[in-house]
Scaffold this motif. Sequence first.
Motif, PDB file in Angstrom:
ATOM      1  N   ASN B 200     -10.830  10.733  -0.314  1.00 54.47           N
ATOM      2  CA  ASN B 200     -10.152  11.518   0.721  1.00 54.47           C
ATOM      3  C   ASN B 200      -8.905  12.222   0.215  1.00 54.47           C
ATOM      4  OD1 ASN B 200     -11.611  10.889   3.415  1.00 54.47           O
ATOM      5  ND2 ASN B 200     -11.459   8.930   2.338  1.00 54.47           N
ATOM      6  N   ASN B 201      -8.647  12.024  -1.076  1.00 53.40           N
ATOM      7  CA  ASN B 201      -7.503  12.687  -1.697  1.00 53.40           C
ATOM      8  C   ASN B 201      -6.183  12.389  -0.979  1.00 53.40           C
ATOM      9  OD1 ASN B 201      -6.237  14.262  -3.575  1.00 53.40           O
ATOM     10  ND2 ASN B 201      -6.524  16.163  -2.417  1.00 53.40           N
ATOM     11  N   VAL B 202      -5.952  11.093  -0.701  1.00 48.81           N
ATOM     12  CA  VAL B 202      -4.684  10.705  -0.073  1.00 48.81           C
ATOM     13  C   VAL B 202      -3.984   9.648  -0.928  1.00 48.81           C
ATOM     14  CG1 VAL B 202      -5.385  11.209   2.289  1.00 48.81           C
ATOM     15  CG2 VAL B 202      -5.799   8.921   1.333  1.00 48.81           C
ATOM     16  N   GLY B 203      -2.711   9.482  -0.682  1.00 45.33           N
ATOM     17  CA  GLY B 203      -1.913   8.561  -1.494  1.00 45.33           C
ATOM     18  C   GLY B 203      -1.712   7.214  -0.842  1.00 45.33           C
ATOM     19  N   SER B 204      -2.262   7.027   0.368  1.00 45.97           N
ATOM     20  CA  SER B 204      -2.013   5.749   1.035  1.00 45.97           C
ATOM     21  C   SER B 204      -3.212   5.375   1.882  1.00 45.97           C
ATOM     22  CB  SER B 204      -0.778   5.856   1.932  1.00 45.97           C
ATOM     23  OG  SER B 204      -1.030   6.763   2.988  1.00 45.97           O
ATOM     24  N   ILE B 205      -3.353   4.075   2.111  1.00 49.70           N
ATOM     25  CA  ILE B 205      -4.407   3.603   3.009  1.00 49.70           C
ATOM     26  C   ILE B 205      -3.785   2.560   3.920  1.00 49.70           C
ATOM     27  CG2 ILE B 205      -5.241   1.781   1.427  1.00 49.70           C
ATOM     28  CD1 ILE B 205      -8.107   2.669   2.343  1.00 49.70           C
ATOM     29  N   ILE B 206      -4.165   2.605   5.210  1.00 50.82           N
ATOM     30  CA  ILE B 206      -3.588   1.668   6.171  1.00 50.82           C
ATOM     31  C   ILE B 206      -4.596   0.559   6.412  1.00 50.82           C
ATOM     32  CG2 ILE B 206      -2.557   1.396   8.457  1.00 50.82           C
ATOM     33  CD1 ILE B 206      -1.101   3.415   6.719  1.00 50.82           C
ATOM     34  N   ILE B 207      -4.108  -0.683   6.387  1.00 51.07           N
ATOM     35  CA  ILE B 207      -4.975  -1.819   6.658  1.00 51.07           C
ATOM     36  C   ILE B 207      -4.802  -2.161   8.140  1.00 51.07           C
ATOM     37  CG2 ILE B 207      -5.421  -4.250   6.139  1.00 51.07           C
ATOM     38  CD1 ILE B 207      -3.745  -2.018   3.582  1.00 51.07           C
ATOM     39  N   THR B 208      -5.908  -2.189   8.869  1.00 48.92           N
ATOM     40  CA  THR B 208      -5.824  -2.422  10.314  1.00 48.92           C
ATOM     41  C   THR B 208      -6.657  -3.628  10.706  1.00 48.92           C
ATOM     42  OG1 THR B 208      -7.652  -0.892  10.642  1.00 48.92           O
ATOM     43  CG2 THR B 208      -5.445  -0.017  10.955  1.00 48.92           C
ATOM     44  N   ASP B 209      -6.290  -4.202  11.854  1.00 51.09           N
ATOM     45  CA  ASP B 209      -7.114  -5.299  12.365  1.00 51.09           C
ATOM     46  C   ASP B 209      -8.175  -4.725  13.294  1.00 51.09           C
ATOM     47  OD1 ASP B 209      -4.477  -6.430  14.668  1.00 51.09           O
ATOM     48  OD2 ASP B 209      -5.884  -4.728  14.763  1.00 51.09           O
ATOM     49  N   ASP B 210      -8.882  -5.607  13.991  1.00 55.97           N
ATOM     50  CA  ASP B 210     -10.009  -5.154  14.811  1.00 55.97           C
ATOM     51  C   ASP B 210      -9.563  -4.237  15.941  1.00 55.97           C
ATOM     52  OD1 ASP B 210     -11.631  -8.389  14.500  1.00 55.97           O
ATOM     53  OD2 ASP B 210     -11.587  -6.609  13.192  1.00 55.97           O
ATOM     54  N   ASN B 211      -8.306  -4.371  16.361  1.00 57.54           N
ATOM     55  CA  ASN B 211      -7.811  -3.544  17.463  1.00 57.54           C
ATOM     56  C   ASN B 211      -7.104  -2.287  16.968  1.00 57.54           C
ATOM     57  OD1 ASN B 211      -8.664  -5.449  19.368  1.00 57.54           O
ATOM     58  ND2 ASN B 211      -6.843  -6.676  18.896  1.00 57.54           N
ATOM     59  N   ARG B 212      -7.298  -1.965  15.697  1.00 54.51           N
ATOM     60  CA  ARG B 212      -6.682  -0.795  15.089  1.00 54.51           C
ATOM     61  C   ARG B 212      -5.150  -0.876  15.073  1.00 54.51           C
ATOM     62  NH1 ARG B 212      -9.130   3.825  13.209  1.00 54.51           N
ATOM     63  NH2 ARG B 212      -7.792   5.662  13.168  1.00 54.51           N
ATOM     64  N   HIS B 213      -4.627  -2.078  15.088  1.00 53.52           N
ATOM     65  CA  HIS B 213      -3.193  -2.244  14.875  1.00 53.52           C
ATOM     66  C   HIS B 213      -2.937  -2.256  13.375  1.00 53.52           C
ATOM     67  CE1 HIS B 213      -2.920  -4.495  18.961  1.00 53.52           C
ATOM     68  NE2 HIS B 213      -2.836  -3.173  19.112  1.00 53.52           N
ATOM     69  N   PRO B 214      -1.989  -1.467  12.903  1.00 49.56           N
ATOM     70  CA  PRO B 214      -1.721  -1.483  11.463  1.00 49.56           C
ATOM     71  C   PRO B 214      -1.101  -2.824  11.041  1.00 49.56           C
ATOM     72  CG  PRO B 214      -0.166  -0.026  12.603  1.00 49.56           C
ATOM     73  CD  PRO B 214      -1.155  -0.487  13.619  1.00 49.56           C
ATOM     74  N   THR B 215      -1.684  -3.487  10.046  1.00 51.91           N
ATOM     75  CA  THR B 215      -1.125  -4.763   9.575  1.00 51.91           C
ATOM     76  C   THR B 215      -0.553  -4.635   8.173  1.00 51.91           C
ATOM     77  OG1 THR B 215      -3.268  -5.408   8.705  1.00 51.91           O
ATOM     78  CG2 THR B 215      -2.751  -6.135  10.933  1.00 51.91           C
ATOM     79  N   GLY B 216      -0.887  -3.551   7.516  1.00 53.02           N
ATOM     80  CA  GLY B 216      -0.346  -3.385   6.167  1.00 53.02           C
ATOM     81  C   GLY B 216      -0.574  -1.981   5.665  1.00 53.02           C
ATOM     82  N   ILE B 217       0.087  -1.653   4.552  1.00 56.94           N
ATOM     83  CA  ILE B 217      -0.107  -0.347   3.935  1.00 56.94           C
ATOM     84  C   ILE B 217      -0.221  -0.563   2.435  1.00 56.94           C
ATOM     85  CG2 ILE B 217       2.368   0.113   3.765  1.00 56.94           C
ATOM     86  CD1 ILE B 217       1.700   3.098   4.322  1.00 56.94           C
ATOM     87  N   PHE B 218      -1.051   0.245   1.797  1.00 53.00           N
ATOM     88  CA  PHE B 218      -1.212   0.157   0.354  1.00 53.00           C
ATOM     89  C   PHE B 218      -1.145   1.584  -0.187  1.00 53.00           C
ATOM     90  CE2 PHE B 218      -2.266  -2.114  -3.407  1.00 53.00           C
ATOM     91  CZ  PHE B 218      -3.015  -1.252  -4.189  1.00 53.00           C
ATOM     92  N   THR B 219      -0.249   1.811  -1.144  1.00 51.31           N
ATOM     93  CA  THR B 219      -0.073   3.171  -1.650  1.00 51.31           C
ATOM     94  C   THR B 219      -0.360   3.207  -3.146  1.00 51.31           C
ATOM     95  OG1 THR B 219       2.236   2.861  -2.223  1.00 51.31           O
ATOM     96  CG2 THR B 219       1.784   3.565   0.024  1.00 51.31           C
ATOM     97  N   LEU B 220      -0.428   4.420  -3.674  1.00 47.58           N
ATOM     98  CA  LEU B 220      -0.679   4.570  -5.109  1.00 47.58           C
ATOM     99  C   LEU B 220       0.417   3.888  -5.919  1.00 47.58           C
ATOM    100  CD1 LEU B 220      -2.001   8.230  -5.358  1.00 47.58           C
ATOM    101  CD2 LEU B 220      -3.284   6.081  -5.525  1.00 47.58           C
ATOM    102  N   ARG B 221       1.625   3.894  -5.340  1.00 50.08           N
ATOM    103  CA  ARG B 221       2.728   3.243  -6.042  1.00 50.08           C
ATOM    104  C   ARG B 221       2.480   1.730  -6.140  1.00 50.08           C
ATOM    105  NH1 ARG B 221       8.910   3.892  -4.149  1.00 50.08           N
ATOM    106  NH2 ARG B 221       8.196   6.041  -3.926  1.00 50.08           N
ATOM    107  N   ASP B 222       1.944   1.156  -5.035  1.00 50.13           N
ATOM    108  CA  ASP B 222       1.616  -0.272  -5.061  1.00 50.13           C
ATOM    109  C   ASP B 222       0.569  -0.558  -6.128  1.00 50.13           C
ATOM    110  OD1 ASP B 222       1.768  -0.365  -1.450  1.00 50.13           O
ATOM    111  OD2 ASP B 222       3.333  -0.723  -2.934  1.00 50.13           O
ATOM    112  N   LEU B 223      -0.383   0.375  -6.254  1.00 52.32           N
ATOM    113  CA  LEU B 223      -1.436   0.206  -7.256  1.00 52.32           C
ATOM    114  C   LEU B 223      -0.819   0.177  -8.654  1.00 52.32           C
ATOM    115  CD1 LEU B 223      -4.501   0.142  -7.945  1.00 52.32           C
ATOM    116  CD2 LEU B 223      -4.383   2.634  -8.144  1.00 52.32           C
ATOM    117  N   ARG B 224       0.124   1.095  -8.853  1.00 49.86           N
ATOM    118  CA  ARG B 224       0.793   1.180 -10.143  1.00 49.86           C
ATOM    119  C   ARG B 224       1.501  -0.142 -10.461  1.00 49.86           C
ATOM    120  NH1 ARG B 224       5.097   5.710 -10.128  1.00 49.86           N
ATOM    121  NH2 ARG B 224       6.388   3.991  -9.409  1.00 49.86           N
ATOM    122  N   THR B 225       2.250  -0.649  -9.461  1.00 46.63           N
ATOM    123  CA  THR B 225       2.970  -1.910  -9.641  1.00 46.63           C
ATOM    124  C   THR B 225       1.998  -3.044  -9.936  1.00 46.63           C
ATOM    125  OG1 THR B 225       4.424  -1.086  -7.924  1.00 46.63           O
ATOM    126  CG2 THR B 225       4.760  -3.353  -8.617  1.00 46.63           C
TER     127      THR B 225
END
Lengths: 233, 637
Positions: B200-225
Amino acid sequence: MLEYIRHWLEKRRGLKDGDWDNLPSPKTVGDQLLSEIRLIVLDLETTGLNPGQDEVIAIGAVAITGGVIHLDDQFDLILRRPDLDISETVLIHGIGPEALTQGHETEDALLYLLDWMNGDPILAYHSAFDQKFLEKTLKHQLGYARNHVWIDVADLLPAFFPNAQTGGKGLDHWADFFGLEVSERHHAAADALATAELTLVALNRARKDGVKTVKALTDKLRYHRQLQNMKRF
Amino acid sequence: MAANVDSQRPQNTRAIMGFLREHAPFSSMDDTHLAHFAEHATLRFFADGDVVLSPDDGMVKRFYVVKQGRIRGERHNEKEDRTETTFEISQGECFPLAALIGERPTRTLHRATGDTFCLSIEQDAFITLFSESDPFRDFCLRGVSSLLDQVNQRIQSNAMASIGSSNSLDTPLERYALRNPIVCSPDLPVRKAVARMHENNVGSIIITDDNRHPTGIFTLRDLRTMIAEEKGPLDTPIRQVMTPDPCRLSAQSDAFEAAMLMAEHHFAHLCVVDEDQRLIGVVSERDLFSLQRVDLVNLARTIGTATHLRTLISLRSQVSRLVDTMLAHGADSGQVVKIITTLNDVTVRRVLELNLKKNDPGIPFTWLTFGSEGRQEQTLLTDQDNGILFRTPEGMTEEQVREKLLPFAQTVNQELAECGFTLCKGNIMASNPKLCLSDREWDDWFIRFIDASTPQNLVYSSIFLDMRAVFGPTEPLHELLDKVLTRIRKNALFQKMLAGNAFQRKPPLTMFRNFRYVNDGKKHALDLKRQGLAPFVESVRVFALANGVETANTLERMEELSRKGVFDAKDANAWKEAYSLIQAIRMRAHQEMLDRGEELTNYINPDDLNPLDRRILRESFRQAQRLQQKLEVTYQL
């Protein structure tokens, strides 16, 4: 300061006039190391210049221990002298009658001062002046007449910095020479702190000149005074 | 009540509190904490040259504030076997923070310079303040950078005020083109999550629960770390490496809130949620600032297609507004000067194009710029430093070409002046026959310049070493520069003379670390360009030319020199930061002069700055001194 004194008085209840055994004895000049000794640096504000007529208004003092000024070890008090006419010097000192009446019972304060000083050597700028006033006051108020060691900071500085071009002999001249900022000139405590700062400068130099004890220091001052007197004639 | 409490404190305690209040971070601390400091302080004296703290003293147990005088940090440089001053601490500043927090000995010898008094508190009083005072703790942990943040915040808020409420930052987040956010469940392996981001050519992905509440975020920077720190294999479920509980804002919040939140927490992505906290989109830093890019692009396009000089002149005021906006968005001064230069380039090009349409001299030429424009470091106050490079057509003499080009250049210089580019007092302009030269003549000029320079003419000529083509074919300039750089690299004497010249330009600090003011009757004035920036520009130029760095931009030169190992990376960063801060203070002063309708100058009175800015300016100048020391050592000046 008032609370300290009250607290202290409670501990010392029962002390009578003339009961000097409970007060610390004045120390004598000896081999105490300058790098360890506690020194009192004191400044008085008075109603005038004549010890015979004038009275002490305020006492400010700080302690130097081991060549360091400890700001938790200081004395800053305005005495109660409501009966005095102080209009003459009030302008210099900025202490009005209202401030004075907030002061404390003179005897209590002086007893506390003696206890706080712990008999340690007393330094002052032009110390003869402060010595006369303080001795007179202690005698009148408490009947106290023991001799303390006094050292004149006005002698100390030229003895260690003989070539300093200060443009004069006053506290202001030396304070300016070393670039000190005096927070409130002619306030006893502020002047005492400035005098103490100058003392630190002199003690630093004394250490480098190999002057290590109080005795060596007073000897050096006496020698310097003699030298000055010889030059005069 | 407070006054009453204050008057009950001993005079000396009050005086010390008063002293502390004048300096950061104490200026932001509560009176009770200042009193705690003052009542527990000791006052120490150090004569000139006395050691205050040494690595041999063992674990640091005391915190110091300079009351009077200076402390310098000394480090022994093994390579050159000499002692270097690594930092200086002056009135109101504190030390040693890192060692005290780290409960270790100091790594730097601290020595008094001049008669110095320090206030100090013991470890227990320090710990009390550290645990009870937020501003104090923040300062101790983040050091001077926390102060830099304060400065930047102020630059931003000042600029905000001059933009007014019509700004795009008031736009509610819901009006941003919210992309359908890329989401995944907490158990997805990192490898698959990254693949989804890639598709999707984006720098971040949001982790959601079953109710579509965001529970976390993961970015390219996190990947690098994650990869750099070997936190686990790529099969790790994403919930183990995500940043939990991501920052979220409602769709009604505005862009400014989002920008401030990002600036405050240093992250680049925010979740946008509805009333039920369900994820509806993601806003990235880039989304917010793209609005600005639209303005920039629009403005550049408008300038580039203007059909009359009149229009160009009127567009200049928009450049100034854009600068305001950029500063408000927290753009750093390096970005802003580049943008100004870009817009200036567009203007210059358009003036040239309009004149070519009216009156084409019929000979191809390259329009050169020198000095700050050559370095892409122009601010709003700018004068013309330009010239022409041409290839002599067959059958013509260079004089004949000049006869055709000079009248054209004359008109262009005049029209640029009308657009706000002041005529150059030194006549460094294309209409000057000495600066309208063929490739061969330029080359001859540089040969003479490099081989036969005297320190005197070098002062006036060094701006020609910062040269750039703005219009026309660039190939002739590349060929010229190539020859020039090679010659300079081979000519140690010229380098040394250039270094000596740069060394003359001393930062405006006295021996006692006070400001040294310009010496032309202006009381308490500092010339931020000549006294502040020039020491950096000129020193960096020497290193750049000597090491074959082709770019003319000072910040880029420093980066390149750091990459080549000529500058220590830490030093290069400190110098870049210092240079940028002086530039930022200069630009802010320009904006303020514009607001007051005054003529722009590079003079400021440091007394008008607040103590924090003064301190930062002083520290920046000191960095210039360090850079010059490097010059001194390298070229044995």
